[in-house]
Design a protein around this motif. Structure first.
Motif, PDB file in Angstrom:
ATOM      1  N   SER A  77      -5.020  -2.824  -1.066  1.00  0.00           N
ATOM      2  CA  SER A  77      -4.263  -1.882  -0.783  1.00  0.00           C
ATOM      3  C   SER A  77      -4.140  -0.788  -1.081  1.00  0.00           C
ATOM      4  O   SER A  77      -3.505   0.025  -1.382  1.00  0.00           O
ATOM      5  CB  SER A  77      -3.491  -2.489  -2.953  1.00  0.00           C
ATOM      6  OG  SER A  77      -4.665  -1.973  -3.603  1.00  0.00           O
ATOM      7  N   HIS A  78      -5.884   0.152  -1.342  1.00  0.00           N
ATOM      8  CA  HIS A  78      -6.214   1.230  -0.847  1.00  0.00           C
ATOM      9  C   HIS A  78      -6.342   1.494   0.602  1.00  0.00           C
ATOM     10  O   HIS A  78      -7.666   2.357   0.547  1.00  0.00           O
ATOM     11  CB  HIS A  78      -7.048   1.953  -1.733  1.00  0.00           C
ATOM     12  CG  HIS A  78      -5.568   1.582  -3.512  1.00  0.00           C
ATOM     13  ND1 HIS A  78      -5.403   0.444  -3.795  1.00  0.00           N
ATOM     14  CD2 HIS A  78      -5.422   2.780  -3.862  1.00  0.00           C
ATOM     15  CE1 HIS A  78      -4.589   1.412  -5.280  1.00  0.00           C
ATOM     16  NE2 HIS A  78      -4.540   2.795  -5.039  1.00  0.00           N
ATOM     17  N   TYR A 103       1.330   3.861   1.519  1.00  0.00           N
ATOM     18  CA  TYR A 103       1.354   4.709   2.651  1.00  0.00           C
ATOM     19  C   TYR A 103       2.290   5.069   3.901  1.00  0.00           C
ATOM     20  O   TYR A 103       2.581   3.743   3.977  1.00  0.00           O
ATOM     21  CB  TYR A 103      -0.177   4.323   3.541  1.00  0.00           C
ATOM     22  CG  TYR A 103      -1.099   4.485   2.633  1.00  0.00           C
ATOM     23  CD1 TYR A 103      -1.544   6.040   1.847  1.00  0.00           C
ATOM     24  CD2 TYR A 103      -1.736   3.170   2.106  1.00  0.00           C
ATOM     25  CE1 TYR A 103      -3.384   5.563   1.648  1.00  0.00           C
ATOM     26  CE2 TYR A 103      -2.776   2.363   1.680  1.00  0.00           C
ATOM     27  CZ  TYR A 103      -3.635   4.421   1.268  1.00  0.00           C
ATOM     28  OH  TYR A 103      -4.628   4.519   0.077  1.00  0.00           O
ATOM     29  N   ARG A 129       0.436   9.235   2.076  1.00  0.00           N
ATOM     30  CA  ARG A 129       1.088   7.980   1.119  1.00  0.00           C
ATOM     31  C   ARG A 129       2.421   8.574   0.610  1.00  0.00           C
ATOM     32  O   ARG A 129       3.174   9.752   0.901  1.00  0.00           O
ATOM     33  CB  ARG A 129       0.345  10.017  -0.016  1.00  0.00           C
ATOM     34  CG  ARG A 129      -1.247   9.300   0.221  1.00  0.00           C
ATOM     35  CD  ARG A 129      -2.100   9.343  -0.950  1.00  0.00           C
ATOM     36  NE  ARG A 129      -3.221   9.482  -0.762  1.00  0.00           N
ATOM     37  CZ  ARG A 129      -4.042  10.140  -0.622  1.00  0.00           C
ATOM     38  NH1 ARG A 129      -3.890  12.017  -0.487  1.00  0.00           N
ATOM     39  NH2 ARG A 129      -5.634  10.473  -0.276  1.00  0.00           N
ATOM     40  N   GLN A 132     -10.600   3.236   3.103  1.00  0.00           N
ATOM     41  CA  GLN A 132     -10.932   2.976   2.574  1.00  0.00           C
ATOM     42  C   GLN A 132     -10.563   4.650   1.595  1.00  0.00           C
ATOM     43  O   GLN A 132     -11.127   4.674   1.324  1.00  0.00           O
ATOM     44  CB  GLN A 132     -11.689   2.447   1.467  1.00  0.00           C
ATOM     45  CG  GLN A 132     -12.085   2.534   0.197  1.00  0.00           C
ATOM     46  CD  GLN A 132     -11.158   1.008  -0.020  1.00  0.00           C
ATOM     47  OE1 GLN A 132     -11.592  -0.046   0.026  1.00  0.00           O
ATOM     48  NE2 GLN A 132      -9.715   1.254  -0.614  1.00  0.00           N
ATOM     49  N   ASP A 133      -9.600   4.711   1.025  1.00  0.00           N
ATOM     50  CA  ASP A 133      -8.577   5.630   0.181  1.00  0.00           C
ATOM     51  C   ASP A 133      -9.247   5.668  -1.260  1.00  0.00           C
ATOM     52  O   ASP A 133      -8.765   5.029  -1.965  1.00  0.00           O
ATOM     53  CB  ASP A 133      -7.327   6.124  -0.054  1.00  0.00           C
ATOM     54  CG  ASP A 133      -6.566   6.991  -0.679  1.00  0.00           C
ATOM     55  OD1 ASP A 133      -7.271   8.644  -0.515  1.00  0.00           O
ATOM     56  OD2 ASP A 133      -5.774   7.250  -0.697  1.00  0.00           O
ATOM     57  N   CYS A 134     -10.239   6.287  -1.858  1.00  0.00           N
ATOM     58  CA  CYS A 134     -10.367   6.046  -3.040  1.00  0.00           C
ATOM     59  C   CYS A 134     -11.455   7.677  -3.374  1.00  0.00           C
ATOM     60  O   CYS A 134     -11.530   9.403  -2.747  1.00  0.00           O
ATOM     61  CB  CYS A 134     -11.994   5.490  -3.229  1.00  0.00           C
ATOM     62  SG  CYS A 134     -13.712   5.693  -2.099  1.00  0.00           S
ATOM     63  N   ALA A 166       1.466  -1.142   0.058  1.00  0.00           N
ATOM     64  CA  ALA A 166      -0.234   0.118   0.464  1.00  0.00           C
ATOM     65  C   ALA A 166       0.565   1.247   0.151  1.00  0.00           C
ATOM     66  O   ALA A 166       1.778   1.361   0.166  1.00  0.00           O
ATOM     67  CB  ALA A 166      -0.793  -0.075   1.077  1.00  0.00           C
TER      68      ALA A 166
END
Length: 333
Positions: free
Chosen positions: A263-264, A59, A105, A331-333, A57
């Motif tokens: 993964s995100h 991060y 990130r 959840q990074d979206c 990921a």
């Protein structure tokens, strides 16, 4: 202001700890009064590391600031607060929160991290604290992006033994077998690329206690390979291991319960209370339930509209709960 280059355990690498005393006596005596003291920690976030460098990921890992805080507290306790070396430090509680995801990130260049630490001695007797509490602001490349905290208690060896020995005996009596797991997850399912860093088995569904949950067996052998302390540290399960297992469990549970993509996804909040000692040679399992589930069944969202799931984790050896944890996965979206 006094500056020290602290020892460099392999876990942290080179780093600096700065004491910011509020009184001139600290400059002369190189000690601190048993009242709140301020410190600053700085380091580079590692890129080449068997654990941190093995990320599927994009991060930075909460483990680094949390372990930095713990080691800074131990150093300050001995160096500034006169805590004798014969007392055993025990982590009673710890927590961390990401407040600005953008700073976490990973970029193309190595990032720097800094902690602004406020340490408060607790239960002071004869000028020596029996505990130490720390609140920290976390900065990455100058941007304030998180918070961390911990509380240590310092126990005489006899008191430490009187607490730990019964826990060990209870665990030995209850935990002869190794928890059965239906298999191991793929590394990318728990945020890694190297299978040697996978510490948990695949989850099993549970339905006890009034709701659906998951149960994970912790791989004791793999966990033993991750040493967060010096090689001669006591034979204990280090508290930071619970954070790493929580992250792996959290990512996989968020995928199972809410369809998150590991993964995100990122462990954005972690708050732990340690209720006893986890013995490294005994089976350990973790149970997980969704915390704060909405009545309409829809996933919760943060202020930016991103999906987030709250989780309640319990770590058990036999029937003993050794740690209770509240966590969130974003959840990074």
């Amino acid at each position: 202001m006094t500056t020290f280059t602290a020892p460099s355990p392999s876990f942290l690498g080179p780093h600096h700890l700065v004491h910011r005393p509020a009184s001139p006596e600290a400059f002369l005596l190189k000690m601190a009064a048993p009242v709140r003291q301020n410190f600053a920690f700085s380091a580079e976030l590692p890129e080449e590391h068997p654990l941190f460098g093995d990320s599927a990921a994009p991060y930075h890992d909460l483990l680094f600031p949390m372990e930095s805080l713990r080691q800074a507290m131990l150093f300050a306790a001995r160096r500034y607060f006169r805590v004798p070396g014969g007392l055993r430090p025990v982590v009673a509680s710890a927590g961390a929160t990401i407040t600005s995801l953008d700073a976490w990130r990973r970029g193309d260049t190595q990032a720097g991290i800094a902690l602004e630490l406020a340490m408060t001695p607790l239960d002071v007797a004869g000028g020596v604290p029996r505990g130490l509490e720390c609140q920290a602001a976390v900065f990455i490349d100058g941007e304030r992006c998180g918070a961390a905290s911990a509380r240590l208690v310092f126990l005489a060896q006899s008191v430490y033994d009187s607490h730990r020995v019964p826990w060990r005996r209870q665990g030995e009596a209850a935990g002869d077998g190794v928890p059965v797991s239906p298999g191991a997850p793929l590394p990318e399912q728990v945020g890694h690329e190297d299978s040697r860093n996978v510490l948990i088995g695949l989850p099993e569904r549970t339905g006890a206690d009034g709701g659906e949950g998951l149960a994970f067996a912790v791989d004791a052998g793999a966990a033993a390979e991750l040493r967060f302390d010096a090689p001669d540290a006591p034979d204990e399960m280090p508290p930071m291991l619970f954070l790493e297992v929580s992250r792996q469990v959290g990512l996989l549970a968020a995928a199972e319960l809410r369809g998150f993509v590991p993964s995100h996804a990122v462990l954005s909040r972690w708050q732990a209370t340690f209720r006893g000692f986890a013995e490294p040679g005994l089976p350990l399992r973790c149970t997980v339930r969704e915390d704060g589930r909405r009545t309409d069944g829809r996933v919760s969202r943060d202020e930016a509209g991103r999906p987030v799931i709250g989780l309640r984790l319990s770590f058990l050896q036999g029937s003993r709960v050794v740690a209770g944890i509240s966590a969130s996965v974003l959840q990074d979206c």
